[in-house]
Design an enzyme around this catalytic site. Structure first.
Site, PDB file in Angstrom:
ATOM      1  N   CYS A   1      -5.007   1.469  -9.457  1.00 42.02           N
ATOM      2  CA  CYS A   1      -4.409   1.144  -8.148  1.00 42.02           C
ATOM      3  C   CYS A   1      -4.556   2.771  -7.276  1.00 42.02           C
ATOM      4  CB  CYS A   1      -3.086   0.602  -8.120  1.00 42.02           C
ATOM      5  SG  CYS A   1      -3.349  -0.928  -9.023  1.00 42.02           S
TER       6      CYS A   1
ATOM      7  N   HIS B   1       0.718   1.805  -1.435  1.00 43.61           N
ATOM      8  CA  HIS B   1       0.086   0.929  -2.038  1.00 43.61           C
ATOM      9  C   HIS B   1       0.789  -0.296  -2.170  1.00 43.61           C
ATOM     10  CE1 HIS B   1      -1.797  -1.129  -5.272  1.00 43.61           C
ATOM     11  NE2 HIS B   1      -1.082  -0.955  -6.284  1.00 43.61           N
TER      12      HIS B   1
ATOM     13  N   ASN C   1      -1.694  -7.578  -4.246  1.00 42.43           N
ATOM     14  CA  ASN C   1      -2.126  -6.044  -4.729  1.00 42.43           C
ATOM     15  C   ASN C   1      -3.692  -6.093  -5.048  1.00 42.43           C
ATOM     16  OD1 ASN C   1      -2.712  -3.823  -6.172  1.00 42.43           O
ATOM     17  ND2 ASN C   1      -0.749  -4.088  -7.555  1.00 42.43           N
TER      18      ASN C   1
END
Ligand code: UT7
Length: 322
Positions: free
Chosen positions: A116, A249, A279
């Site tokens: 990520c 994020h 996500n």
């Protein structure tokens, strides 16, 4: 001359198929609900790639939009970087596939793997390569198809992720008022077992599925993200609350709120797309960034702090002037 990496253009692409929370709630045996997902994560829906749509397809479309936004063509680039943990194939890299689809037979291309945090690792790499004079114009893409590595029988992970891609074109310029000001990246392999994929070419010969101890990851994420934002701002000589925009994020709205509270940020400073995208791993920061540019919130000249946290653990922050 001070070479800075300035943002020439930005673009993003989401696959067509939208999956609402209700689809998971209706799935037999999953025992989840739209209410639980919204309350615990802020996620309302996510996009999933079609069966025949790959990470390079999404990344290529985002790349074309970023180039168009920059008023440039592939001939102007000398490097393509792709941040992804869901490559089309184990090799060759997704970057070389996208380089080829852009019609480039010059320059170089490689993938960056930091889960990520991949886009932040990409910004760090691109900044260093431009400042050093090694490259003049870099296309950086964050692209993922996490739907391919989800265990759809594990309600604690399958509701959290989505697919998509975002891209920026970075170019060398002698402009003290624009571009990347500072980047910081960190990692710590001690926590591998809290967030990982249980397969791979060397260990199992399979692709594997994502596994996460969500609650433990949550706590690390809040502490490490707040810490690295403070470090990045401090090393750049900037006061955190005076930065115009925070593009985090997009893992969980509760993480965004907890970090904002720790850093005394106003909610309006924080760009959130977690409700619509969920996500999307390495794509999440450029997707959110592009959304806020397109809706007119982020203007040229604004200061922006990007941040991410993910498997590894890896985490990073980047302060820039758009
Ligand atoms: O991108 C990389 C970084 N990733 C992250 O930052 C993710 C960080 N973690 C999170 O976002 C959150 O920890 C989650 C959203 C994954 C989970 O939220 P939580 O508030 O930490 O819940 P929990 O794991 O403590 O679970 C609470 C309860 C459990 O039930 P019991 O044991 O209390 O009976 C879970 O089994 O919620 C249950 N649960 C669910 N219930 C309905 C877990 N997932 C679900 C679900 N639907 N989808």
């Amino acid at each position: 001359m001070t070479r800075r990496a300035v943002i020439a253009g930005i673009g993003s692409h989401l696959p067509e198929r939208i999956v609402e929370n209700a689809e998971f709630a209706d799935r037999m045996g999953l025992e989840t609900s739209d209410e639980w997902i919204r309350e615990r994560t802020g996620i309302k829906r996510r996009h999933f790639a079609a069966d025949d749509e790959t990470t390079s397809d999404l990344g290529f479309k985002a790349a074309r939009k970023a180039l168009e936004n920059a008023g440039l063509t592939p001939a102007d680039l000398d490097l393509v970087l792709v941040a992804t943990s869901t490559p089309d194939l184990t090799f060759p890299s997704t970057a070389t596939m996208i380089q080829h689809r852009l019609g480039m037979t010059h320059g170089a291309a490689f993938d960056v793997q930091a889960v990520c945090s991949g886009f932040l690792y990409g910004m760090h790499t691109a900044n260093a390569l431009i400042r050093s004079g090694a490259h003049d114009r870099i296309l950086l893409i964050g692209a993922e198809t996490f739907s391919r590595i989800l265990d759809f029988e594990d309600r604690s992970t399958c509701v959290l992720f989505g697919d998509g891609a975002g891209a920026v074109v970075l170019e060398a310029a002698d402009d003290p008022d624009r571009g990347i000001i500072h980047t910081v990246i960190r990692s710590n392999g001690a926590h591998k077992d809290m967030l990982y994929v249980d397969g791979g070419p060397s260990a199992t010969g399979t692709v594997g599925k994502l596994r996460m101890l969500g609650n433990a990851v949550f706590k690390h994420a809040v502490t490490d993200i707040a810490g690295i934002i403070r470090t990045c701002a401090e090393e750049a000589g900037q006061d955190v609350p005076s930065i115009d925009w925070f593009i985090p994020h997009q893992a969980n709205q509760r993480i965004l709120v907890a970090v904002a509270r720790k850093l005394k940020l106003r909610p309006e400073q924080v760009v959130s797309t977690v409700a619509e995208h969920a996500n999307t791993s390495a794509a999440s920061v450029p997707l959110a960034w592009d959304a806020a540019v397109r809706d007119g919130r982020i203007q040229r000249g604004d200061s922006i702090m990007l941040e991410a946290f993910g498997g590894g653990f890896t985490w990073g922050a980047c302060l820039l002037r758009y």
